[in-house]
Design a protein around this motif. Structure first.
Motif, PDB file in Angstrom:
ATOM      1  N   GLN A  51       0.264   0.269  22.857  1.00  9.53           N
ATOM      2  CA  GLN A  51      -0.977   1.040  22.777  1.00  9.53           C
ATOM      3  C   GLN A  51      -1.845   0.796  24.010  1.00  9.53           C
ATOM      4  O   GLN A  51      -2.399   1.724  24.585  1.00  9.53           O
ATOM      5  N   GLU A  52      -1.968  -0.449  24.413  1.00 11.65           N
ATOM      6  CA  GLU A  52      -2.783  -0.776  25.591  1.00 11.65           C
ATOM      7  C   GLU A  52      -2.213  -0.163  26.858  1.00 11.65           C
ATOM      8  O   GLU A  52      -2.960   0.327  27.710  1.00 11.65           O
ATOM      9  N   PHE A  53      -0.890  -0.173  27.002  1.00 11.55           N
ATOM     10  CA  PHE A  53      -0.283   0.450  28.172  1.00 11.55           C
ATOM     11  C   PHE A  53      -0.541   1.951  28.172  1.00 11.55           C
ATOM     12  O   PHE A  53      -0.727   2.556  29.220  1.00 11.55           O
ATOM     13  N   GLY A  54      -0.566   2.560  26.994  1.00 13.64           N
ATOM     14  CA  GLY A  54      -0.857   3.985  26.897  1.00 13.64           C
ATOM     15  C   GLY A  54      -2.306   4.312  27.188  1.00 13.64           C
ATOM     16  O   GLY A  54      -2.613   5.297  27.858  1.00 13.64           O
ATOM     17  N   GLU A  55      -3.218   3.473  26.705  1.00 21.07           N
ATOM     18  CA  GLU A  55      -4.649   3.731  26.870  1.00 21.07           C
ATOM     19  C   GLU A  55      -5.214   3.222  28.185  1.00 21.07           C
ATOM     20  O   GLU A  55      -6.211   3.755  28.679  1.00 21.07           O
ATOM     21  N   HIS A  56      -4.632   2.176  28.730  1.00 19.64           N
ATOM     22  CA  HIS A  56      -5.164   1.553  29.953  1.00 19.64           C
ATOM     23  C   HIS A  56      -4.041   1.242  30.942  1.00 19.64           C
ATOM     24  O   HIS A  56      -3.819   0.083  31.299  1.00 19.64           O
ATOM     25  N   PRO A  57      -3.345   2.282  31.410  1.00 12.51           N
ATOM     26  CA  PRO A  57      -2.215   2.048  32.309  1.00 12.51           C
ATOM     27  C   PRO A  57      -2.623   1.446  33.654  1.00 12.51           C
ATOM     28  O   PRO A  57      -1.783   0.910  34.369  1.00 12.51           O
ATOM     29  N   ASP A  58      -3.899   1.491  33.966  1.00 11.80           N
ATOM     30  CA  ASP A  58      -4.385   0.948  35.233  1.00 11.80           C
ATOM     31  C   ASP A  58      -4.515  -0.578  35.204  1.00 11.80           C
ATOM     32  O   ASP A  58      -4.265  -1.240  36.205  1.00 11.80           O
ATOM     33  N   CYS A  59      -4.883  -1.153  34.079  1.00 10.52           N
ATOM     34  CA  CYS A  59      -5.095  -2.602  34.038  1.00 10.52           C
ATOM     35  C   CYS A  59      -4.075  -3.360  33.183  1.00 10.52           C
ATOM     36  O   CYS A  59      -3.964  -4.584  33.298  1.00 10.52           O
TER      37      CYS A  59
END
Length: 76
Positions: A51-59
């Motif tokens: 989920q985090e990679f999907g929502e915050h691929p920049d960080c």
């Protein structure tokens, strides 16, 4: 088997509240990992990482690199 454990630990640290800027000790890292696995389970940790990679691929990648290196040191 050890690589699989490192993956689970890395995911658990990734989804924890522990931050690199806190400069956590190996003991704090181990505690955070165990707490997250106990609280969420391995599967939920993996889901939250995705989920985090999907929502915050920049960080997310830099946090994952930190989590991996921190786990390798803390659980050496």
């Amino acid at each position: 088997m050890a690589a699989l454990m490192d993956d689970v630990r890395t995911e658990a640290l990734f989804v924890s509240d522990l931050q690199r800027s806190q400069e956590p000790t190996a003991e704090l890292i181990r505690e955070a990992v165990l707490a997250m696995v106990d609280r969420l389970g391995e599967r939920r940790c993996a889901e939250l990482v995705a989920q985090e990679f999907g929502e915050h691929p920049d960080c997310a990648p830099s946090r994952m690199r930190w989590a991996r290196s921190a786990v390798l040191v803390a659980f050496a």
